[in-house]
Scaffold this motif. Sequence first.
Motif, short mmCIF file in Angstrom:
data_model
loop_
_atom_site.label_atom_id
_atom_site.label_comp_id
_atom_site.label_asym_id
_atom_site.label_seq_id
_atom_site.Cartn_x
_atom_site.Cartn_y
_atom_site.Cartn_z
N LYS A 36 0.83 -1.20 0.00
CA LYS A 36 0.00 0.00 0.00
C LYS A 36 0.87 1.26 0.00
O LYS A 36 0.58 2.23 -0.71
N GLU A 37 1.95 1.23 0.75
CA GLU A 37 2.84 2.38 0.83
C GLU A 37 3.47 2.71 -0.52
O GLU A 37 3.61 3.87 -0.90
N ALA A 38 3.85 1.64 -1.26
CA ALA A 38 4.49 1.85 -2.57
C ALA A 38 3.51 2.46 -3.57
O ALA A 38 3.87 3.35 -4.35
N GLU A 44 0.87 9.74 -5.31
CA GLU A 44 1.10 11.11 -4.83
C GLU A 44 2.13 11.84 -5.70
O GLU A 44 1.99 13.03 -5.96
N ALA A 45 3.14 11.10 -6.16
CA ALA A 45 4.16 11.72 -7.01
C ALA A 45 3.59 12.07 -8.38
O ALA A 45 3.95 13.09 -8.98
N LYS A 53 -6.92 8.38 2.20
CA LYS A 53 -7.55 7.11 2.54
C LYS A 53 -7.19 6.07 1.48
O LYS A 53 -7.16 6.37 0.29
N SER A 54 -6.91 4.83 1.93
CA SER A 54 -6.53 3.78 0.98
C SER A 54 -6.94 2.41 1.53
O SER A 54 -6.66 2.09 2.68
N THR A 55 -7.65 1.64 0.71
CA THR A 55 -8.05 0.28 1.08
C THR A 55 -7.80 -0.65 -0.09
O THR A 55 -7.93 -0.27 -1.25
N THR A 62 -6.65 -4.54 -6.62
CA THR A 62 -6.68 -3.08 -6.74
C THR A 62 -6.63 -2.40 -5.38
O THR A 62 -6.90 -3.03 -4.34
N TYR A 63 -6.30 -1.13 -5.41
CA TYR A 63 -6.37 -0.27 -4.23
C TYR A 63 -7.37 0.85 -4.53
O TYR A 63 -7.34 1.44 -5.62
#
Length: 226
Positions: A36-38, A44-45, A53-55, A62-63
């Motif tokens: 998720k962090e990657a 964001e970049a 928010k992210s799930t 998918t995220y």
Amino acid sequence: MNKPIKAVSFAAAAVLAVTICTFLIIRQTHEDVLSKEAVIKKVEASYEGKVTKSTQSKDKKTYEMTLENPKGTYFLKADATSADILSMNRVKAMNPSVMTEKEAEHLALKRVPGTVKKRTHKNRVATYIIQKEDGKTYEVKVDMQTKTVLSADQISNKDQQKTPITKKEAKTIAERETGGTADDADLEESEGTLIFEVDVDLPDDKEATVKINAYTGKVANIVYED
């Protein structure tokens, strides 16, 4: 070994093989999925915003994310293995605050340091006539909504003929200051500043020359002649 035993052994081996294959497939699939962090970092970049928010979907493919940037709030889906955006919808548009006239003037002076000679404001654009210390004059336009300088152009001598003070107004000012009758008024440049030089006829056949700042209407000096 009799036939029933062989059949059971074969079935058990088949089940075990299927189980192992399924495990390896799932394991390989999970190894290919980005963290998720990657995914957040890449999103964001790419969109210069902040993921709030992210799930991850139940199938891990998918995220689903909520992204906020200066243009608004977005709901998007990203591929879990590549971080590619599959879909993106803006759910809220941002309404940036309009800067004040004081802030706009500060921005204009930051671009062209000097003295503001004239200010006008139409719709969301503020226009400033700024004279620098070297005598050169510029027209600076500021978009008060986007908070940016649209242009900063030097005014040529020809363009500077269009001054806030007209020739008629200059003659009126000269008459008021001297008590005489204005004969003529010429627009000239003196030390980088545009001035009206007004010839005035005084009582007793005397004359005076009045120099008036063409932008402010202030009298620069008066020279009396015998």
